[in-house]
Enzyme design. Structure first.
Site, PDB file in Angstrom:
ATOM      1  N   HIS A  39       0.857  -1.181   0.000  1.00  0.00           N
ATOM      2  CA  HIS A  39       0.000   0.000   0.000  1.00  0.00           C
ATOM      3  C   HIS A  39       0.894   1.232   0.000  1.00  0.00           C
ATOM      4  O   HIS A  39       1.867   1.290   0.750  1.00  0.00           O
ATOM      5  CB  HIS A  39      -0.907   0.022   1.231  1.00  0.00           C
ATOM      6  CG  HIS A  39      -1.751   1.259   1.310  1.00  0.00           C
ATOM      7  ND1 HIS A  39      -2.898   1.409   0.567  1.00  0.00           N
ATOM      8  CD2 HIS A  39      -1.595   2.415   2.011  1.00  0.00           C
ATOM      9  CE1 HIS A  39      -3.431   2.605   0.817  1.00  0.00           C
ATOM     10  NE2 HIS A  39      -2.651   3.230   1.690  1.00  0.00           N
TER      11      HIS A  39
ATOM     12  N   ASP B   3     -15.652   2.118   7.162  1.00  0.00           N
ATOM     13  CA  ASP B   3     -14.640   3.044   6.657  1.00  0.00           C
ATOM     14  C   ASP B   3     -15.211   3.930   5.564  1.00  0.00           C
ATOM     15  O   ASP B   3     -14.958   5.132   5.535  1.00  0.00           O
ATOM     16  CB  ASP B   3     -13.432   2.289   6.121  1.00  0.00           C
ATOM     17  CG  ASP B   3     -12.458   3.244   5.446  1.00  0.00           C
ATOM     18  OD1 ASP B   3     -11.912   4.103   6.158  1.00  0.00           O
ATOM     19  OD2 ASP B   3     -12.281   3.155   4.219  1.00  0.00           O
TER      20      ASP B   3
ATOM     21  N   ARG C 191     -15.502  12.377   7.224  1.00  0.00           N
ATOM     22  CA  ARG C 191     -14.238  13.061   7.525  1.00  0.00           C
ATOM     23  C   ARG C 191     -13.901  14.070   6.432  1.00  0.00           C
ATOM     24  O   ARG C 191     -13.418  15.170   6.721  1.00  0.00           O
ATOM     25  CB  ARG C 191     -13.089  12.057   7.644  1.00  0.00           C
ATOM     26  CG  ARG C 191     -13.125  11.249   8.939  1.00  0.00           C
ATOM     27  CD  ARG C 191     -12.168  10.066   8.871  1.00  0.00           C
ATOM     28  NE  ARG C 191     -10.795  10.478   8.617  1.00  0.00           N
ATOM     29  CZ  ARG C 191      -9.861   9.703   8.081  1.00  0.00           C
ATOM     30  NH1 ARG C 191     -10.162   8.463   7.730  1.00  0.00           N
ATOM     31  NH2 ARG C 191      -8.640  10.157   7.897  1.00  0.00           N
TER      32      ARG C 191
ATOM     33  N   SER D 245      -8.303   3.588   8.747  1.00  0.00           N
ATOM     34  CA  SER D 245      -8.868   3.540   7.401  1.00  0.00           C
ATOM     35  C   SER D 245      -8.013   2.657   6.482  1.00  0.00           C
ATOM     36  O   SER D 245      -8.522   1.787   5.775  1.00  0.00           O
ATOM     37  CB  SER D 245      -8.965   4.965   6.852  1.00  0.00           C
ATOM     38  OG  SER D 245      -9.442   4.959   5.539  1.00  0.00           O
TER      39      SER D 245
ATOM     40  N   LYS E 248      -8.861  -1.922   5.628  1.00  0.00           N
ATOM     41  CA  LYS E 248      -9.050  -2.440   4.277  1.00  0.00           C
ATOM     42  C   LYS E 248      -7.973  -3.460   3.920  1.00  0.00           C
ATOM     43  O   LYS E 248      -8.245  -4.482   3.303  1.00  0.00           O
ATOM     44  CB  LYS E 248      -9.062  -1.291   3.261  1.00  0.00           C
ATOM     45  CG  LYS E 248     -10.382  -0.545   3.251  1.00  0.00           C
ATOM     46  CD  LYS E 248     -10.360   0.666   2.349  1.00  0.00           C
ATOM     47  CE  LYS E 248      -9.538   1.787   2.956  1.00  0.00           C
ATOM     48  NZ  LYS E 248      -9.681   3.080   2.273  1.00  0.00           N
TER      49      LYS E 248
END
Lengths: 431, 431
Positions: A80, A159, A166, A181, A185
């Site tokens: 990620h 999320d 947000r 968040s 995932k």
């Protein structure tokens, strides 16, 4: 039922919440018992008071439990990135790692603000779908070794709902909320091992190393708390990554890289991340061994072949892997000229990302329409010498006026002076 | 239109807002352009970041401008108390000051939590209305010299709407928000001069002098910034005020005081506040002169006569001013017994207020039904000597079981020990 307002006040007052309290807030919000106007004050209280590692673990786990959690019967690894400009690495990395024998279940995101998104880039390939069901996702991974899709409806619904809130309440920039968040995932998608590419610099969310390491430690601790093996790579985002920025343009660059084109910063970071994924997942014990396997996967054409199979299985036209030029480029080019003679001292890379919204290469808001064929080609990086009026790159666009305006904005993102300036490393030695 | 989210983020980041920005938030919320879920994060950002005196002035003024502002063609003075237990002072004070020749336009509130409210107390008088229109309010002031009413629909609507939101989002305890809420109403009601009775102690919102002086300075600076003359009196709320707590019970006590009954703490604070109102408004130059006028207004019966006229004009039965006992007391009494022999060291006065909710003398939530005739008679104050099992007072109630439970709770609010303890002054010398 817990008194949800009492829990919010407890967090407001800086106290540590229990697992049950954190879960009550998340479940209360998802079920509708906790209205938006109370959830937002909870988020703002977290923004100001922070959360301990234990609380972040509870929060992440509560997020995950609001939906499905995918589980694979084999070793999995994912990467990620925290987002940057010109970051097309996933498109090369996933097929490389799959070609080396480890499966990569990757759930990715879209462009927003100055950063690009892998899903948008992939969707510039005609026919390619990213909205796969869980069973389609599993099938592609089984057959190709990797798949890249968008978040399914039932993956971490908390999320999705909380992120939307947000975004409109000034509570995006909270490290505990960012951590929950991302990690929820990446855990729910079934990745047992995760390499995080934490971008640092003018084009990243984290502008300096101390903020980045704070987030890095939080992400790693949260993953490990929930049974995931995590490794952090800190990488330089003071210049755009690679040569191209823009959706179809970056896909073409990624394919050309897998075809053998030499693009130094892309090459170094992609191989490093791939080797880390292979060692973290236990596929190779030694980094150097892993490096050799990675190089072989690229040079043998196996990685490119995996990418072609992936594109085909997700409905796309795999001819792009032979002739990436068929994706095309926008009609016009406008030079990005240096406004001074000298060495490039710094680049406000975030401004480049924002500037390119003017030719629809990026998204101002989630509803913005993208022009896949627009963007920029940028050669000039920190430390390079340029002459005044020399082209440092070019804007690629379908509207020449907007392209000119964009090129001017990008010129202003460069600070040039007479002093020599050292080139920067793409991989950062942090901590 | 201003980008309201940008303003919220600016406050979140601790920057000072401009007048236009503050006004955009308040007007945006009242008009519905700014949804609840964004307004609450603004309020939480103010909770954490505070506001400068200049910003609080903007906020208060923005509140006022959302509704009508009453203006009188003569000198006016009012008193506001920050809330306590047994505080029936307004009922005596307003007629005293009116009898001394200055008009008092008083908009008052209801009981909530541990504190009582003047409107509820007055409404225990059969027939008395507090929901007057502005023109009725003006008429009563013209003829009687004072009037006490509830907030009209068009007086500071922003405060009503914002207060309701603060109440359910943990943003009540913010000094800038408290200041804007109090001062907007006290300025919009038309009081050119204002004496603030800032309660400090176990029965008050402000438990210590440093918190109280911080609020006091903020209130004074805000009033003066908006053209109001303000004086702060700090008073002791470590014991209940006077002898009775409970709605009809406190009205009876107030009338008995005006009839000549000696109740030391009530007497001292009422006269002091009255004299301050007379000097602040310029009616008397000297405090001692004002004091003499106040004493005369009480002893001559003029204050009581004003109270009777006020009650009559607002629809109430003014026979209570002759025979307050007609208001009645609840059926049963239960002794509040000392659990130890010794000197009273401290009283958790807030707990007494909360305990009395059990006999419906106070309100848990705004919708709670009150029993006007319930409450307590409490003689024992800090420094008093009591014997174990001796009655320190009694709970007055219509349900004996609940009364017993309430009496036990009140007993626990007392800390008694062998050490001698000095009696405390009702008026505090602060700063």
């Amino acid at each position: 039922m817990e008194n949800l307002l009492q829990i919010i006040i407890k967090k407001r007052d800086g106290e540590e919440l229990t697992e049950r309290e954190v879960e009550s807030i998340v479940n209360g919000y998802v079920s509708g018992d906790l209205p938006d106007y109370q959830m937002t004050v909870f988020l703002m209280a977290v923004y100001f008071q922070g959360m301990t590692d234990i609380e972040i673990g509870y929060l992440t786990n509560s997020y995950i439990r609001t939906g499905d959690r995918i589980d694979f019967p084999f070793t999995t690894v994912d990467k990620h990135s925290t987002g940057g400009v010109g970051d097309k690495i996933s498109i090369m990395l996933a097929p490389i790692v799959a070609a080396c024998g480890v499966k990569v279940p990757m759930i990715s995101g879209r462009a927003l603000g100055h950063t690009g998104g892998t899903l948008d880039k992939l969707e510039s390939i005609p026919g390619l779908r990213t909205d796969l069901s869980e069973s389609e996702f599993r099938k592609v991974i089984d057959e190709v070794g990797f798949s890249i899709i968008s978040q399914t409806d039932n993956l971490v619904p908390a999320d999705r709902k909380i992120y939307a809130l947000r975004d409109v309440t000034g509570t995006v920039e909270s490290l505990p909320l960012i951590t929950a968040s991302i990690m929820s995932k990446k855990i729910a998608e079934g990745a047992a091992n995760l390499v995080l590419d934490l971008k640092v610099g003018t084009g990243a969310f984290m502008q300096n190393e101390s903020a980045a390491t704070k987030l890095g430690k939080m992400l790693k601790s949260t993953g490990e708390r929930l049974g995931q093996r995590v490794e952090i790579v800190y990488s330089n985002m003071n210049s755009p990554l690679g040569l191209y920025i823009g959706n179809a343009l970056e896909v073409q660059e990624a394919i050309e890289y897998l075809q053998g084109k030499n693009i130094p910063d892309l090459d170094m970071l992609t191989k490093h991340l791939a080797a880390k994924m292979l060692t973290l997942s236990g596929t190779y014990q030694e980094y150097q061994q892993a490096m050799r396997a990675v190089t072989k996967a690229i040079e043998s054409g196996q990685a490119l072949e995996r990418l072609a199979r992936f594109i085909r299985m997700q409905g796309g036209d795999d001819k792009v892997c032979e002739t990436p030029q068929i994706l095309g480029k926008a009609k016009y080019t406008v030079d990005i000229s240096a406004n001074k003679t000298g060495y490039i001292q710094s680049i406000d890379t975030r401004r480049i990302g924002y500037a390119l919204m003017n030719v629809n290469a990026g998204r101002r808001v989630l509803e913005s329409q993208l022009d896949y064929n627009s963007g920029a080609y940028i050669e000039a990086k920190i430390g390079d010498f340029v002459n005044v009026d020399e082209a440092m790159g070019k804007v690629i666009c379908n509207d020449k006026d907007k392209g000119r305006y964009t090129a001017e904005l990008i010129t202003k993102a460069y600070i040039i002076s007479d002093h020599k300036k050292k080139k920067e490393n793409i991989i950062l030695e942090v901590e």
